[in-house]
Write an enzyme that holds these catalytic residues in place. Structure first.
Site, PDB file in Angstrom:
ATOM      1  N   ARG A  60     -21.891 -15.138 -14.791  1.00  0.00           N
ATOM      2  CA  ARG A  60     -21.179 -13.974 -14.267  1.00  0.00           C
ATOM      3  C   ARG A  60     -21.359 -13.941 -12.749  1.00  0.00           C
ATOM      4  O   ARG A  60     -20.433 -13.637 -12.001  1.00  0.00           O
ATOM      5  CB  ARG A  60     -21.688 -12.669 -14.889  1.00  0.00           C
ATOM      6  CG  ARG A  60     -21.136 -11.451 -14.154  1.00  0.00           C
ATOM      7  CD  ARG A  60     -21.287 -10.097 -14.849  1.00  0.00           C
ATOM      8  NE  ARG A  60     -22.420  -9.956 -15.716  1.00  0.00           N
ATOM      9  CZ  ARG A  60     -23.685  -9.747 -15.327  1.00  0.00           C
ATOM     10  NH1 ARG A  60     -23.988  -9.627 -14.045  1.00  0.00           N
ATOM     11  NH2 ARG A  60     -24.652  -9.650 -16.214  1.00  0.00           N
ATOM     12  N   TYR A 112       2.961  -2.869  -6.130  1.00  0.00           N
ATOM     13  CA  TYR A 112       2.848  -3.327  -7.508  1.00  0.00           C
ATOM     14  C   TYR A 112       2.470  -2.127  -8.399  1.00  0.00           C
ATOM     15  O   TYR A 112       1.585  -1.341  -8.040  1.00  0.00           O
ATOM     16  CB  TYR A 112       1.773  -4.409  -7.573  1.00  0.00           C
ATOM     17  CG  TYR A 112       1.492  -4.905  -8.950  1.00  0.00           C
ATOM     18  CD1 TYR A 112       2.420  -5.677  -9.625  1.00  0.00           C
ATOM     19  CD2 TYR A 112       0.303  -4.587  -9.601  1.00  0.00           C
ATOM     20  CE1 TYR A 112       2.172  -6.129 -10.905  1.00  0.00           C
ATOM     21  CE2 TYR A 112       0.044  -5.039 -10.884  1.00  0.00           C
ATOM     22  CZ  TYR A 112       0.988  -5.806 -11.523  1.00  0.00           C
ATOM     23  OH  TYR A 112       0.749  -6.247 -12.792  1.00  0.00           O
ATOM     24  N   ASP A 184      -2.178  -7.407   0.247  1.00  0.00           N
ATOM     25  CA  ASP A 184      -1.885  -8.117  -0.999  1.00  0.00           C
ATOM     26  C   ASP A 184      -0.860  -9.195  -0.652  1.00  0.00           C
ATOM     27  O   ASP A 184       0.300  -8.898  -0.382  1.00  0.00           O
ATOM     28  CB  ASP A 184      -1.347  -7.127  -2.039  1.00  0.00           C
ATOM     29  CG  ASP A 184      -1.141  -7.769  -3.399  1.00  0.00           C
ATOM     30  OD1 ASP A 184      -0.870  -8.982  -3.451  1.00  0.00           O
ATOM     31  OD2 ASP A 184      -1.233  -7.042  -4.409  1.00  0.00           O
ATOM     32  N   LYS A 209       0.126 -15.536 -10.187  1.00  0.00           N
ATOM     33  CA  LYS A 209       1.498 -15.749  -9.732  1.00  0.00           C
ATOM     34  C   LYS A 209       1.628 -17.126  -9.054  1.00  0.00           C
ATOM     35  O   LYS A 209       1.442 -18.125  -9.705  1.00  0.00           O
ATOM     36  CB  LYS A 209       1.909 -14.590  -8.823  1.00  0.00           C
ATOM     37  CG  LYS A 209       1.490 -13.200  -9.352  1.00  0.00           C
ATOM     38  CD  LYS A 209       2.171 -12.804 -10.646  1.00  0.00           C
ATOM     39  CE  LYS A 209       1.561 -11.566 -11.316  1.00  0.00           C
ATOM     40  NZ  LYS A 209       1.390 -10.396 -10.507  1.00  0.00           N
TER      41      LYS A 209
HETATM   42  C1  LIG Z   1       0.632  -9.218 -10.534  1.00  0.00           C
HETATM   43  C2  LIG Z   1       0.267  -8.514  -9.281  1.00  0.00           C
HETATM   44  C3  LIG Z   1      -0.950  -7.830  -9.161  1.00  0.00           C
HETATM   45  C4  LIG Z   1      -1.922  -7.698 -10.308  1.00  0.00           C
HETATM   46  O1  LIG Z   1      -2.471  -8.921 -10.672  1.00  0.00           O
HETATM   47  P1  LIG Z   1      -2.940  -9.277 -12.170  1.00  0.00           P
HETATM   48  O2  LIG Z   1      -3.377 -10.687 -12.043  1.00  0.00           O
HETATM   49  O3  LIG Z   1      -1.764  -9.086 -13.069  1.00  0.00           O
HETATM   50  O4  LIG Z   1      -4.035  -8.337 -12.512  1.00  0.00           O
HETATM   51  C5  LIG Z   1      -1.244  -7.237  -7.943  1.00  0.00           C
HETATM   52  N1  LIG Z   1      -0.385  -7.295  -6.915  1.00  0.00           N
HETATM   53  C6  LIG Z   1       0.796  -7.935  -6.997  1.00  0.00           C
HETATM   54  C7  LIG Z   1       1.704  -7.947  -5.815  1.00  0.00           C
HETATM   55  C8  LIG Z   1       1.161  -8.554  -8.180  1.00  0.00           C
HETATM   56  O5  LIG Z   1       2.338  -9.174  -8.266  1.00  0.00           O
END
Ligand SMILES: *Cc1c(COP(=O)(O)O)cnc(C)c1O
Length: 395
Positions: A60, A112, A184, A209
């Site tokens: 962890r 998001y 982000d 992504k």
């Molecule tokens: C998908 C996404 C998230 C969240 O990520 P997860 O891996 O699904 O928890 C946060 N910000 C953006 C811009 C995203 O596309």
């Protein structure tokens, strides 16, 4: 480069993005020479004597496959360190743990959906208030600051309207006030844009992504430069435990090796698709930062290498018609998420952004006829043919 060639050396002082993507954070396995970082499927590590470790004690807290991934992503973002998480939301949650009751957050108003949800339905009840504003308008940012503002959370391009805020200008304003900035960078990826270089304090990714890139893993990462901040965040990471398993880390590492190649194709396909859609009679509006018609085109082109792989389209259509078009596509699969090699289509109002109340959606310009395309790396001619047959159903 040979010592006798100082000029060539000066031109190439640090490795390029593609070289970092393939190699950063990874060295051949010292025990076998395996060129790929092994998937260290182990929960614990044998100690020579109590508390005498080789740097690893419990998975962890740390795991060698994760260490390689963290090093790779830190290098790609031009940061000093990375911290891996089991999801993008776990990474965002980790940053929010820096806050205390009574603190204030400023966040973009078309974030998001999950980020909106954690702020509104979780942190608000712990006494952390968030003001949501259009961060492409710096006057709105200035007006939102309060004496207790501790964090500005931004996305650029945003989801799903692909608005682009001016990272350098925004970061400078926050820094002057001692407010931390969290960018982000999921939609742009470090290949297109590097927020730390433009003055942001932290970068977060959903590695689910583009970084993973193959729709086969869920993960997240934080990257930054400040070592004291790293220590605080690593403490939360270990305390809350939302860490990724070694196989997940391996999959993301495999993804980042081709990030630069995939992004080139995502961008060129998306640009072509966006131009084609813009000329279509049943399209009211195309949102693509790479097109001059985009309201933030100039800001986007100043801080991004290219326009990215996401295209949003407002159809001249009712909700029912927009859903029908989305469902009629074949090369584009109807699914949430984005950033994989395959093309996806999303109807935000009924899918990814359904957790945002309708009135709120309307206020931020998220119309019911909007569909969002994650343009994959297939042949662009097939993508356009697919859009053509689906849009023909609107007649
Ligand atoms: C998908 C996404 C998230 C969240 O990520 P997860 O891996 O699904 O928890 C946060 N910000 C953006 C811009 C995203 O596309």
């Amino acid at each position: 480069m040979a010592k006798s060639s100082p000029r060539a050396k000066a031109q190439r002082s640090s490795p390029g993005f593609g070289t970092l993507a393939v190699h950063a954070g990874q060295a051949p396995d010292p025990t076998t020479g395996a060129i790929m970082t092994p998937v260290y499927l182990t929960s614990t590590y044998v100690q020579a004597a109590p508390n005498q470790t080789k740097g690893y004690d419990y998975s962890r807290t740390c795991n060698p496959t994760r260490t390689a991934l963290e090093g790779n992503l830190a290098a790609l973002e031009g940061g000093g360190w990375g911290l891996g998480f089991a999801s993008g939301m776990a990474a965002i949650h980790c940053v929010l743990n820096l806050l205390q009751q009574g603190d204030h957050v400023i966040a973009g108003n078309d974030l998001y959906g999950g980020t909106y949800r954690i702020l509104r339905t979780l942190y608000e009840k712990f006494g952390v208030k968030t003001t949501f504003v259009d961060l492409t308008d710096l006057d709105q940012l200035d007006a939102a600051f309060q004496p207790n503002t501790k964090l500005v959370m931004l996305e650029t391009p945003t989801n799903p309207l692909l608005r682009c805020c001016d990272l350098a200008a925004l970061a400078a304003r926050c820094r002057k006030r001692g407010v931390m900035t969290l960018a982000d960078n999921t939609f742009a990826t470090p290949y297109l844009q590097q927020p730390l270089q433009l003055g942001c304090d932290l970068v977060v990714h959903s590695t689910t992504k583009y970084l993973g890139g193959h729709s086969d893993v869920v993960g997240g990462v934080l990257v930054g430069n400040d070592l004291a901040l790293r220590q605080r965040l690593a403490h939360f990471q270990n305390s809350c435990g939302g860490t990724p398993g070694p196989l997940d880390c391996f999959l993301v590492l495999r993804g980042t090796k081709t990030l630069h190649l995939r992004m080139e194709r995502h961008c060129s396909n998306a640009h072509t698709v966006a131009e084609w859609l813009e000329a279509h009679p049943r399209v009211a509006r195309v949102f693509y930062p790479g097109l001059p018609s985009h309201p933030n085109h100039q800001v986007a082109m100043r801080q991004m290498r290219k326009g990215g792989g996401m295209v949003s389209v407002e159809l001249k259509a009712t909700v029912a018609q927009a859903k029908k078009v989305a469902a009629a596509l074949r090369v584009f699969s109807l699914a949430e998420s984005l950033g994989g090699v395959e093309s996806l289509v999303d109807h935000p109002a009924s899918m990814t952004h359904a957790s945002i109340p309708p009135a709120e959606r309307k206020k931020v310009g998220l119309s019911d006829g909007l569909i969002r395309l994650s343009v994959g790396v297939e042949d662009v001619a097939d993508q356009i043919q697919d859009l053509e047959q689906a849009l023909a159903r609107l007649r």
